[in-house]
Design a protein around this motif. Structure first.
Motif, short mmCIF file in Angstrom:
data_model
loop_
_atom_site.label_atom_id
_atom_site.label_comp_id
_atom_site.label_asym_id
_atom_site.label_seq_id
_atom_site.Cartn_x
_atom_site.Cartn_y
_atom_site.Cartn_z
N SER A 417 0.88 -1.14 0.14
CA SER A 417 0.03 -0.02 0.02
C SER A 417 0.73 1.09 -0.14
O SER A 417 2.17 1.31 0.53
N ASN A 527 -3.57 4.50 -2.59
CA ASN A 527 -4.21 3.21 -3.20
C ASN A 527 -3.24 2.27 -2.88
O ASN A 527 -2.02 2.34 -2.28
N ARG A 535 -5.84 -4.09 -5.05
CA ARG A 535 -5.74 -3.04 -6.04
C ARG A 535 -6.99 -3.05 -7.06
O ARG A 535 -7.84 -1.95 -7.16
N ARG A 538 -10.14 -2.10 -5.03
CA ARG A 538 -10.24 -0.63 -4.56
C ARG A 538 -10.47 0.13 -5.76
O ARG A 538 -11.62 1.07 -5.66
N ASP A 539 -10.15 -0.16 -6.78
CA ASP A 539 -10.29 0.77 -8.12
C ASP A 539 -11.90 0.76 -8.61
O ASP A 539 -12.54 1.65 -8.83
N ARG A 542 -13.96 2.52 -5.62
CA ARG A 542 -13.87 4.14 -5.85
C ARG A 542 -14.39 4.59 -7.10
O ARG A 542 -15.10 5.52 -7.21
#
Length: 545
Positions: A417, A527, A535, A538-539, A542
């Motif tokens: 991270s 991120n 990853r 999360r992308d 968001r």
């Protein structure tokens, strides 16, 4: 030349960032008072869903309020977590027949076994035994210990950790020395259940497990907690547990198998599971069923500019409650683990109030049932009070350093991270350096509450003091750390000591504060690094915020 200039500018920015936000004083008396109180015998080891829980969560809510926090769940301090507790009613043996010699495995001496299925009677009768190596099914790594195998209704014997845990480097098929989630006991049971096994039994070995069999027994005797949800967990194996290494060797010998040879073979790609032809495992026990809601405790400092964006601090309040006695003491007080981390939450809340209202909201989350498999944090992550897509990131605290300040900092699960960059900046102000995780084979990244949030994409950092003590160096630090794991971890000896040196905890809490404050007073959205397994989620999160 350009590289040198960039490095100089980076060094300047790091130093400037570290110096820009002075850290309010961390109140050592708060740390002492809360840790001493929560680990007192009157709290009975803080087991969830027991009478001691009510006392525990009320105390934490009161300390949150006194620190200046506001109730974090629509005017309430609490988030209900529905749990069910299953408790075997009596000690029971495991009977192994059909080999060269009949074997009886005694409860707590040779095995510790339980069930996740919510039913009053558990019977595993005449179940075929199969050694499935490390019990891993990882198609992305070209590895499947269950390939061509039908284990429905059978008992599988499983090795702990990953196949390459003995490597000293980090470039093996499963991360080398660093444990992956495939190495965790939780994964072993999950995969065995997916394969239809009636019983999933892990073979204990102290080094790859990272703790002795005494810890396995103290952590798993008594009631087992799980989520109270439809289906009553009937998709799980009827029995799950551990056996000692000695018990495993007796079983292998009775099957006419060479234990060491099969363990070595299991570490190689292409290993095929080995049925112990003719050998059967049998066990049965009654269990009591108790349904009760436990509680996460939630406080918040609302942000003054962007109150709908959140920074998260987490620590678990629970411990093991009444456990295996040592020298006549049967209360696992959990002073370091994790009364100290809960105390850290309150001390940080006090520091935030002293530092002034942040731009973003800051959430302080004391979760339940970490010791039962991260249940409290998993429940919050699945049922967030504050949207995960609007949660910027956070810090998890699990056991503060009470042996003195160290020169080093260990990131647990490094290289994941962008919050590590925040830590590097914060470390400058404490004159401390980041060092590689010394025991990545122990899989600490998968053993605390940050993992529940990471799986759903929220960048969380988990770090702790290293072992290079300012007073005594690495030799003394390593000795004290080993003594805790051997003699106090998950046992009745984890008790409050008035002679503890809190300077290390204070230094770490300053780092926790600095990271969170930088997040809270900025508009940045750190991120996961592009190679991190979290990853993509999360992308996606968001993008749909």
């Amino acid at each position: 030349m350009r590289f040198a200039l960039a490095a100089s500018l980076l060094a300047l920015s790091v130093a400037t960032a570290a110096a820009a936000a002075p850290v309010p004083a961390i109140n050592v008396e708060t740390l002492k008072d809360i840790t001493r109180t929560l680990s007192d015998d009157s709290f009975q080891g803080r087991a969830p869903a027991t009478p001691a829980e009510d006392k525990t969560v009320a105390y934490i809510a009161d300390r949150f309020a006194r620190a200046g926090l506001k109730p974090g769940n629509k005017g309430s301090w609490y988030q209900d977590v529905p749990l069910v507790e299953l408790t075997p009613n009596a000690a029971f043996p495991i009977s192994i027949t059909g080999g060269k010699t009949p074997i009886t495995l005694d409860y707590k001496t040779d095995h510790i076994t339980w069930s996740y299925q919510v039913q009053p009677r558990i019977d595993v009768a005449g179940s075929d035994i199969v050694f499935v190596g490390y019990g891993i099914n990882a198609p992305e790594r070209g590895w499947n210990d269950y390939a061509g195998l039908d284990v429905k209704g059978k008992t599988v014997l499983i090795l702990i950790n990953d196949p390459d845990w003995k490597m000293q480097s980090l470039d093996g098929p499963f991360g080398g020395r660093a444990m992956t989630y495939y190495g965790r006991w939780t994964y072993k049971y999950e995969e065995a259940a997916r394969q239809g096994a009636a019983a999933a039994i892990i073979i204990h070995d102290t080094e790859p497990a990272a703790y002795g069999f005494n810890v396995v027994v103290s952590s798993n005797s008594g009631g087992k907690l799980g989520f109270d949800e439809p289906g009553n967990h009937m998709d799980q194996s009827a029995a799950a547990g551990w056996i000692t290494n000695d018990a495993a060797r007796r079983i292998f010998a009775s099957a006419g198998q060479d234990y060491d040879a099969l363990v070595a073979a299991a570490g190689q790609k292409g290993f095929h599971a080995v049925p112990f032809t003719g050998m059967k495992a049998s066990l049965s026990f009654d269990q009591s069923i108790r349904r009760q809601k436990s509680k996460n405790v939630v406080g918040i400092i609302p942000g003054k500019k962007r109150p709908g964006e959140y920074v998260l601090y987490s620590a678990h309040w629970d411990h093991l409650g009444i456990c295996e006695p040592v020298d006549g003491d049967n209360i696992c007080n959990g002073a370091v683990d994790n009364a100290s981390g809960t105390a850290g939450l309150v001390a940080l809340a006090e520091a935030y109030k002293a530092g002034g209202q942040p731009d973003r909201s800051v959430v302080f989350l004391a979760v339940t049932a970490e010791e039962s498999g991260l249940l409290g944090s998993e429940y919050y992550a699945a049922n967030p009070i504050y949207p995960l897509a609007r949660t910027v990131g956070g810090v998890n605290m699990d056991s503060l350093n009470v042996i003195g300040k160290t020169n080093d900092i260990v990131v647990v699960g490094p290289g994941k991270s962008e919050l590590e960059d925040y830590l590097k900046r914060a470390a400058v102000g404490e004159n401390r350096v980041l060092v590689p995780e010394p025991t990545p084979e122990k899989g600490y990244y998968y053993r605390s509450d940050h993992f529940s949030f990471a799986k759903l994409g929220v960048p969380m950092i988990y770090f702790e003091s290293g072992e290079d003590l300012v007073n005594g160096g690495r030799e003394r630090g390593s000795k004290l750390a080993a003594d805790y794991i051997t003699n106090r971890y998950h046992g009745p000896k984890d008790e409050y000591d008035p002679n503890w040196d809190w300077s290390g905890a204070v230094s770490d809490l300053k780092l926790f504060y600095t990271i969170g404050r930088e997040l809270a007073d900025s508009d940045a959205w750190p991120n996961w690094y592009p190679t991190a397994e979290f990853r993509a989620v999360r992308d996606k999160s968001r993008a749909g915020k």
